[in-house]
Design a protein around this motif. Sequence first.
Motif, PDB file in Angstrom:
ATOM      1  N   GLN A  51      21.065 -29.266  54.163  1.00  0.00           N
ATOM      2  CA  GLN A  51      21.160 -28.664  52.835  1.00  0.00           C
ATOM      3  C   GLN A  51      20.663 -27.229  52.855  1.00  0.00           C
ATOM      4  O   GLN A  51      19.819 -26.861  53.668  1.00  0.00           O
ATOM      5  N   LEU A  57      23.940 -26.526  48.568  1.00  0.00           N
ATOM      6  CA  LEU A  57      24.925 -27.317  49.309  1.00  0.00           C
ATOM      7  C   LEU A  57      24.212 -28.449  50.032  1.00  0.00           C
ATOM      8  O   LEU A  57      23.186 -28.241  50.675  1.00  0.00           O
ATOM      9  N   LEU A 112      27.865 -29.645  46.002  1.00  0.00           N
ATOM     10  CA  LEU A 112      27.363 -28.299  45.730  1.00  0.00           C
ATOM     11  C   LEU A 112      26.708 -28.322  44.360  1.00  0.00           C
ATOM     12  O   LEU A 112      27.368 -28.564  43.355  1.00  0.00           O
ATOM     13  N   LEU A 172      32.862 -23.330  48.541  1.00  0.00           N
ATOM     14  CA  LEU A 172      31.405 -23.400  48.576  1.00  0.00           C
ATOM     15  C   LEU A 172      30.755 -22.220  47.864  1.00  0.00           C
ATOM     16  O   LEU A 172      29.525 -22.127  47.796  1.00  0.00           O
TER      17      LEU A 172
END
Length: 237
Positions: free
Chosen positions: A136, A140, A151, A209
């Motif tokens: 992480q 994310l 996310l 992302l």
Amino acid sequence: MATEFHHILVIDDEPQIRRFLRISLVSQDFAVSEAATGREGLAFVASQAPDLVLLDLGLPDMDGQHVLDELRRMSQVPVIVVSVREQEAEKVRALDSGANDYVTKPFGIQELLARIRALLRQQDSAGASSSALRQQRAGLEIDLTARSVTLRGDAVHLTPKEYAVLDQLARHAGRVVTQTQLLRHVWGPSHTHDTHYLRIVISKLRQKLGDDPHAPQLLQTEAGVGYRLLVDPVEQC
């Protein structure tokens, strides 16, 4: 500071570089050993099993690439190449041969220390649990066991190729994964030169992302070499 004592071997023929690295590493609570030749370094790894190796490529008795090949035959110890050779071909060759990272001289000591700490954290996590497959950073979270990507708490929907690329980067978090390695694994051996496939997938991943390619927080490009996922390991629940 290092949370526990780790033993680092510096293989470099320049006394000034070895001294600089020793002072910098000892100040961060690392134990340090030195080797001025490739053969001396290989003998040390075989007998002492250091936690990480800093390897110069320009050694007086044998080429550092050959030292790396020999290291990989005897050990999976993390290796960071620290070299004046800045050509992309040299970097790719070293990474494809098993180096975990590549830093070009002259280098910033804080960046090198950060890369050392990241590799040692990864190594410690792997030693503690072979199923430590969660990563992480910056909102994310990647769970490779559950094959899930979120996310800021929301599921991220990826195509099979996008997930496969992210999976490989996450399994080597903090390390450069070369274009050749990614293309071979995701698309197959016959596509190792199809770098445009990879560029498209990386671009799509960045979009999904929310990662800025000019100031990346997640996906870092090593120009002409490959990509690095800037995530930190987290403890298993």
